[in-house]
Design a protein around this motif. Structure first.
Motif, mmCIF file in Angstrom:
data_model
loop_
_atom_site.group_PDB
_atom_site.id
_atom_site.type_symbol
_atom_site.label_atom_id
_atom_site.label_comp_id
_atom_site.label_asym_id
_atom_site.label_seq_id
_atom_site.Cartn_x
_atom_site.Cartn_y
_atom_site.Cartn_z
ATOM 1 N N GLY A 18 37.243 41.102 48.602
ATOM 2 C CA GLY A 18 37.892 40.718 47.358
ATOM 3 C C GLY A 18 36.884 40.271 46.313
ATOM 4 O O GLY A 18 37.026 40.574 45.121
ATOM 5 N N VAL A 21 35.114 43.438 44.996
ATOM 6 C CA VAL A 21 36.033 44.186 44.139
ATOM 7 C C VAL A 21 36.258 43.421 42.837
ATOM 8 O O VAL A 21 36.392 44.007 41.767
ATOM 9 C CB VAL A 21 37.371 44.443 44.865
ATOM 10 N N GLY A 22 36.278 42.078 42.919
ATOM 11 C CA GLY A 22 36.425 41.265 41.730
ATOM 12 C C GLY A 22 35.274 41.449 40.762
ATOM 13 O O GLY A 22 35.463 41.481 39.545
ATOM 14 N N PHE A 25 35.949 44.658 39.139
ATOM 15 C CA PHE A 25 37.086 44.514 38.232
ATOM 16 C C PHE A 25 36.661 43.836 36.937
ATOM 17 O O PHE A 25 37.014 44.263 35.835
ATOM 18 C CB PHE A 25 38.178 43.701 38.918
ATOM 19 N N GLY A 32 41.092 47.379 41.236
ATOM 20 C CA GLY A 32 40.478 47.522 42.546
ATOM 21 C C GLY A 32 41.409 47.968 43.644
ATOM 22 O O GLY A 32 40.985 48.126 44.792
ATOM 23 N N THR A 61 45.157 40.502 39.796
ATOM 24 C CA THR A 61 43.912 40.600 39.034
ATOM 25 C C THR A 61 44.160 40.995 37.576
ATOM 26 O O THR A 61 43.374 40.643 36.692
ATOM 27 C CB THR A 61 42.966 41.642 39.670
ATOM 28 N N LEU A 248 42.318 38.306 49.534
ATOM 29 C CA LEU A 248 41.650 39.177 48.572
ATOM 30 C C LEU A 248 41.564 38.522 47.200
ATOM 31 O O LEU A 248 40.536 38.586 46.520
ATOM 32 C CB LEU A 248 42.390 40.510 48.466
ATOM 33 N N SER A 252 38.452 37.544 44.827
ATOM 34 C CA SER A 252 38.411 38.241 43.550
ATOM 35 C C SER A 252 38.320 37.295 42.368
ATOM 36 O O SER A 252 37.714 37.633 41.343
ATOM 37 C CB SER A 252 39.661 39.122 43.410
ATOM 38 N N ALA A 256 35.523 38.183 39.684
ATOM 39 C CA ALA A 256 35.907 38.687 38.368
ATOM 40 C C ALA A 256 35.193 37.935 37.256
ATOM 41 O O ALA A 256 34.809 38.525 36.242
ATOM 42 C CB ALA A 256 37.419 38.572 38.197
#
Length: 342
Positions: A18, A21-22, A25, A32, A61, A248, A252, A256
Motif C-alpha cells: 500500500g 502504491v501510495g 498514486f 493503484g 485514495t 493497504l 497508502s 501518497a
C-alpha cells in the motif's frame, strides 16, 4: 499469529505494498487498484473479492486527490456528474458480468486476460511516449501542451449531435460521446476491478476533448463517486475484504504524501520509462500466473508475484531515490511530473 484475520507476512505485505502504491498514486494521480486487484487474484482471493477490494481501495485514495484538484480549480463538476451516472451504469453491468462469469467458473481467466492486454498496451504506450518525448520538447517549447485539446478531441467536438453539453474548460461535447466514453470505461472498471483512471482520463482528454489538467481533475472527481458506487455494489454481496483494504490504506496514506511531494523533484523522462516498464512487468506477471494455473507449476506462480509486486516496488523506490538525490544535492525542484488517472 493473525491480526484482523491476516497472517503477519500478509499484513506486512499489504501495508508495504500500500505504501509503494501510495507513492505511485501521489506521483501519477492513479488510485493503484490496477495493481491491487491482480495481486489479490494471484494470492488466491476470489475474483469478486479482489475486484471489490480493489475498487474500495481506489475510493479511499481518490478522496485525497479530489481535494487537491478542487483547491486549484481543475474539476469540471457538470461533466463529472454526467460521467458519474454513465460510469455507475457501466460498473453495474460489469459487476453483473463478473458474477455471471463466476457462475461459469471462468471469471479469473477472463479478468486475467483483460489485465494482460490492458497493462501491456498501456505500458507500450508509455514507452512510446518516452521515446518521442525528446523530439516533442523542441516543438512544444513555446506552448503549454497540457492546456491543448488534442486534434481527435477537436474533431469529435465538431460534430453537433444533440443534446450538447457546455464544458467548463471551453467548447461543447455531445451527451452521446460522454455516455459512450464513460459507459465503456465503467464497464471495464466493473469487469476487472480498477478505478479506471488510467483509461478514464485519456478518454476525457482525447474523446470528450478537455485540456489535460481539467481531464485529470474531472476524471478523479467522477472516479470518486463511481468508486464509491462500485464499492457499494460489491460490498452488498460481501465481496469487499475490509481487513485487506484497511492495511493497504494505512500504507497508502503515508506513501501518497511522499509521492505528491516528489512531483516537483523527479525528472519526467526517467519516470515515464520506469512506469512503462512496470506495466509490462505487471502484464508479464499476470500472464505467468495464468500459465501456472494452466500447467500447474508453483514456481511460475511465485515468479508472477515477484514481477507484479516487485515492479511497483522498483518504480516507487526509483522515485524515492531521485527525491533523496535531489534533496541531497541542492534541495531544489527540477521539473513537475505529469499526473494521470487509477
Amino acid at each position: 499469529m493473525e491480526i484482523l484475520g491476516l497472517t503477519l507476512p500478509l499484513l506486512v505485505l499489504f501495508v508495504s505494498f500500500g505504501f509503494m502504491v501510495g507513492v505511485l498514486f501521489g506521483f501519477f494521480g492513479m488510485g493503484g487498484s490496477f495493481l491491487i486487484t491482480p495481486t489479490l487474484l494471484i494470492l488466491d482471493y476470489p475474483a469478486s473479492v479482489a475486484i471489490g477490494s480493489g475498487l474500495a481501495f481506489y475510493f479511499g485514495t481518490s478522496v485525497i486527490a479530489v481535494i487537491k484538484h478542487y483547491d486549484v480549480g481543475q474539476v469540471d463538476y457538470k461533466l463529472g456528474a454526467v460521467l458519474f451516472v454513465v460510469l455507475s451504469i457501466g460498473i453495474e453491468l460489469g459487476s453483473r458480468l463478473v458474477f455471471g462469469l463466476e457462475a461459469l467458473g471462468i471469471a479469473e481467466l477472463v479478468t486475467g486476460i483483460a489485465y494482460i492486454v490492458l497493462l501491456a498496451g498501456i505500458g507500450l504506450l508509455f514507452l512510446r511516449r518516452a521515446y518521442n518525448l525528446t523530439d516533442d520538447d523542441d516543438d512544444e517549447a513555446d506552448e503549454d501542451a497540457d492546456d491543448d485539446i488534442p486534434p481527435i478531441g477537436q474533431k469529435i467536438q465538431s460534430y453537433n449531435v444533440p443534446p450538447m453539453i457546455s464544458l467548463t474548460s471551453g467548447g461543447r461535447a455531445s451527451l452521446w460521446t460522454i455516455s459512450g466514453a464513460g459507459g465503456g470505461v465503467g464497464l471495464i472498471s466493473g469487469l476487472i476491478g480498477v478505478g479506471g483512471g488510467f483509461i478514464r482520463m485519456p478518454a476525457i482528454h482525447y474523446l470528450i476533448g478537455t485540456p489535460l489538467t481539467a481531464a485529470v481533475g474531472t476524471s478523479l472527481f467522477a472516479g470518486l463517486f463511481s468508486g464509491a458506487f462500485g464499492t457499494f455494489t460489491y460490498g452488498m454481496s460481501g465481496s469487499v475484504d475490509l481487513a485487506v483494504v484497511s492495511m493497504l490504506l494505512i500504507g497508502s496514506a503515508l506513501g501518497a504524501k511522499i509521492g505528491s511531494a516528489a512531483t516537483t523533484m523527479v525528472e519526467e523522462n526517467d519516470v515515464i520509462v520506469y512506469f512503462g516498464m512496470m506495466m509490462l512487468f505487471a502484464s508479464a506477471g499476470i500472464a505467468l500466473s495464468e500459465l501456472a494455473d494452466w500447467i500447474g507449476m508453483g514456481g511460475l506462480e511465485m515468479l508472477s508475484v515477484l514481477l507484479l509486486v516487485g515492479s511497483s516496488f522498483f518504480v516507487a523506490l526509483m522515485i524515492l531515490y531521485q527525491v533523496a538525490q535531489t534533496v541531497s544535492t541542492d534541495g531544489s525542484p527540477t521539473q513537475t511530473a505529469p499526473e494521470g488517472g487509477d
